[in-house]
Scaffold this motif. Structure first.
Motif, PDB file in Angstrom:
ATOM      1  N   TYR A  23       0.832  -1.207   0.000  1.00  0.00           N
ATOM      2  CA  TYR A  23       0.000   0.000   0.000  1.00  0.00           C
ATOM      3  C   TYR A  23       0.868   1.260   0.000  1.00  0.00           C
ATOM      4  O   TYR A  23       0.669   2.175  -0.786  1.00  0.00           O
ATOM      5  CB  TYR A  23      -0.924  -0.012   1.221  1.00  0.00           C
ATOM      6  CG  TYR A  23      -1.822   1.199   1.305  1.00  0.00           C
ATOM      7  CD1 TYR A  23      -3.046   1.211   0.660  1.00  0.00           C
ATOM      8  CD2 TYR A  23      -1.433   2.336   2.019  1.00  0.00           C
ATOM      9  CE1 TYR A  23      -3.877   2.326   0.720  1.00  0.00           C
ATOM     10  CE2 TYR A  23      -2.248   3.450   2.083  1.00  0.00           C
ATOM     11  CZ  TYR A  23      -3.468   3.442   1.436  1.00  0.00           C
ATOM     12  OH  TYR A  23      -4.268   4.554   1.488  1.00  0.00           O
ATOM     13  N   ILE A  24       1.864   1.289   0.911  1.00  0.00           N
ATOM     14  CA  ILE A  24       2.754   2.451   1.012  1.00  0.00           C
ATOM     15  C   ILE A  24       3.535   2.635  -0.286  1.00  0.00           C
ATOM     16  O   ILE A  24       3.651   3.752  -0.798  1.00  0.00           O
ATOM     17  CB  ILE A  24       3.711   2.304   2.219  1.00  0.00           C
ATOM     18  CG1 ILE A  24       2.917   2.368   3.528  1.00  0.00           C
ATOM     19  CG2 ILE A  24       4.800   3.373   2.192  1.00  0.00           C
ATOM     20  CD1 ILE A  24       3.710   1.942   4.755  1.00  0.00           C
ATOM     21  N   ASN A  28       3.477   5.821  -2.939  1.00  0.00           N
ATOM     22  CA  ASN A  28       4.678   6.584  -3.265  1.00  0.00           C
ATOM     23  C   ASN A  28       5.187   6.350  -4.687  1.00  0.00           C
ATOM     24  O   ASN A  28       6.239   6.873  -5.063  1.00  0.00           O
ATOM     25  CB  ASN A  28       5.792   6.255  -2.262  1.00  0.00           C
ATOM     26  CG  ASN A  28       5.488   6.788  -0.890  1.00  0.00           C
ATOM     27  OD1 ASN A  28       4.840   7.818  -0.742  1.00  0.00           O
ATOM     28  ND2 ASN A  28       5.941   6.091   0.135  1.00  0.00           N
ATOM     29  N   GLY A  29       4.465   5.538  -5.452  1.00  0.00           N
ATOM     30  CA  GLY A  29       4.848   5.287  -6.840  1.00  0.00           C
ATOM     31  C   GLY A  29       6.114   4.446  -6.974  1.00  0.00           C
ATOM     32  O   GLY A  29       6.884   4.632  -7.911  1.00  0.00           O
ATOM     33  N   ARG A  30       6.318   3.532  -6.042  1.00  0.00           N
ATOM     34  CA  ARG A  30       7.503   2.672  -6.064  1.00  0.00           C
ATOM     35  C   ARG A  30       7.081   1.209  -5.994  1.00  0.00           C
ATOM     36  O   ARG A  30       5.979   0.883  -5.579  1.00  0.00           O
ATOM     37  CB  ARG A  30       8.396   2.937  -4.844  1.00  0.00           C
ATOM     38  CG  ARG A  30       8.978   4.304  -4.736  1.00  0.00           C
ATOM     39  CD  ARG A  30       9.927   4.356  -3.529  1.00  0.00           C
ATOM     40  NE  ARG A  30      10.460   5.675  -3.351  1.00  0.00           N
ATOM     41  CZ  ARG A  30      10.171   6.488  -2.347  1.00  0.00           C
ATOM     42  NH1 ARG A  30       9.343   6.095  -1.407  1.00  0.00           N
ATOM     43  NH2 ARG A  30      10.716   7.669  -2.264  1.00  0.00           N
ATOM     44  N   VAL A  32       7.641  -2.436  -4.087  1.00  0.00           N
ATOM     45  CA  VAL A  32       7.891  -2.745  -2.677  1.00  0.00           C
ATOM     46  C   VAL A  32       9.396  -2.813  -2.438  1.00  0.00           C
ATOM     47  O   VAL A  32       9.902  -2.312  -1.438  1.00  0.00           O
ATOM     48  CB  VAL A  32       7.200  -4.064  -2.254  1.00  0.00           C
ATOM     49  CG1 VAL A  32       7.629  -4.484  -0.850  1.00  0.00           C
ATOM     50  CG2 VAL A  32       5.693  -3.926  -2.322  1.00  0.00           C
ATOM     51  N   ASN A  33      10.134  -3.405  -3.370  1.00  0.00           N
ATOM     52  CA  ASN A  33      11.583  -3.497  -3.240  1.00  0.00           C
ATOM     53  C   ASN A  33      12.207  -2.106  -3.096  1.00  0.00           C
ATOM     54  O   ASN A  33      13.042  -1.876  -2.214  1.00  0.00           O
ATOM     55  CB  ASN A  33      12.168  -4.224  -4.448  1.00  0.00           C
ATOM     56  CG  ASN A  33      13.648  -4.443  -4.309  1.00  0.00           C
ATOM     57  OD1 ASN A  33      14.076  -5.284  -3.535  1.00  0.00           O
ATOM     58  ND2 ASN A  33      14.439  -3.685  -5.054  1.00  0.00           N
ATOM     59  N   LYS A  34      11.831  -1.177  -3.970  1.00  0.00           N
ATOM     60  CA  LYS A  34      12.399   0.179  -3.913  1.00  0.00           C
ATOM     61  C   LYS A  34      11.939   0.930  -2.664  1.00  0.00           C
ATOM     62  O   LYS A  34      12.676   1.741  -2.115  1.00  0.00           O
ATOM     63  CB  LYS A  34      12.047   0.978  -5.169  1.00  0.00           C
ATOM     64  CG  LYS A  34      12.842   0.545  -6.384  1.00  0.00           C
ATOM     65  CD  LYS A  34      14.317   0.809  -6.152  1.00  0.00           C
ATOM     66  CE  LYS A  34      15.160   0.364  -7.305  1.00  0.00           C
ATOM     67  NZ  LYS A  34      16.591   0.491  -7.064  1.00  0.00           N
ATOM     68  N   GLU A  35      10.733   0.652  -2.211  1.00  0.00           N
ATOM     69  CA  GLU A  35      10.244   1.285  -0.982  1.00  0.00           C
ATOM     70  C   GLU A  35      11.076   0.818   0.217  1.00  0.00           C
ATOM     71  O   GLU A  35      11.496   1.623   1.044  1.00  0.00           O
ATOM     72  CB  GLU A  35       8.771   0.969  -0.756  1.00  0.00           C
ATOM     73  CG  GLU A  35       8.137   1.751   0.365  1.00  0.00           C
ATOM     74  CD  GLU A  35       8.026   3.239   0.085  1.00  0.00           C
ATOM     75  OE1 GLU A  35       8.123   4.023   1.048  1.00  0.00           O
ATOM     76  OE2 GLU A  35       7.840   3.640  -1.076  1.00  0.00           O
ATOM     77  N   ILE A  36      11.341  -0.470   0.294  1.00  0.00           N
ATOM     78  CA  ILE A  36      12.165  -1.004   1.382  1.00  0.00           C
ATOM     79  C   ILE A  36      13.580  -0.445   1.286  1.00  0.00           C
ATOM     80  O   ILE A  36      14.172  -0.062   2.297  1.00  0.00           O
ATOM     81  CB  ILE A  36      12.156  -2.549   1.375  1.00  0.00           C
ATOM     82  CG1 ILE A  36      10.754  -3.063   1.742  1.00  0.00           C
ATOM     83  CG2 ILE A  36      13.221  -3.118   2.317  1.00  0.00           C
ATOM     84  CD1 ILE A  36      10.552  -4.552   1.530  1.00  0.00           C
ATOM     85  N   GLU A  37      14.121  -0.361   0.084  1.00  0.00           N
ATOM     86  CA  GLU A  37      15.459   0.204  -0.098  1.00  0.00           C
ATOM     87  C   GLU A  37      15.503   1.660   0.382  1.00  0.00           C
ATOM     88  O   GLU A  37      16.454   2.078   1.044  1.00  0.00           O
ATOM     89  CB  GLU A  37      15.877   0.121  -1.567  1.00  0.00           C
ATOM     90  CG  GLU A  37      17.298   0.576  -1.814  1.00  0.00           C
ATOM     91  CD  GLU A  37      17.727   0.408  -3.266  1.00  0.00           C
ATOM     92  OE1 GLU A  37      18.911   0.660  -3.528  1.00  0.00           O
ATOM     93  OE2 GLU A  37      16.905   0.052  -4.126  1.00  0.00           O
TER      94      GLU A  37
END
Length: 96
Positions: A23-24, A28-30, A32-37
């Motif tokens: 969801y997050i 944020n338009g990312r 999940v991998n890029k969000e965690i990074e």
């Protein structure tokens, strides 16, 4: 542009946390991998701002700052050592 060698890492995560990360990330338009990074970069930056820079070889590592932050540059060496002994906190894990 040269390709950057990246590490692969298997993460075991609770399904509820994963759904919230999806969801997050979407918000944020990312991916999940890029969000965690991105979150990991924030945690590293927070740690270094509070305890001093982690000294590793950063040559040829695009995406990481190459210079110390203004806050870290202004700190005297004795102050950096004092900061290393203080625990860090993260807004991600503070109880509401």
């Amino acid at each position: 542009m040269a390709s950057i060698e990246q590490y692969r890492f298997t993460l075991r995560i609770h399904p509820l946390i994963m759904e919230k990360m999806k969801y997050i990330a979407e918000t944020n338009g990312r991916s999940v991998n890029k969000e965690i990074e991105q979150i990991l970069k924030w945690v590293i930056s927070d740690y270094e701002n509070k305890r001093g820079r982690i000294h590793i070889e950063e040559k040829n590592q695009p995406g990481f700052r190459e210079a110390r932050s203004d806050k870290e540059e202004s700190r005297r060496p004795g102050e950096q050592n004092n900061m290393r002994s203080k625990p860090i906190s993260s807004a991600f894990f503070k109880p509401k």
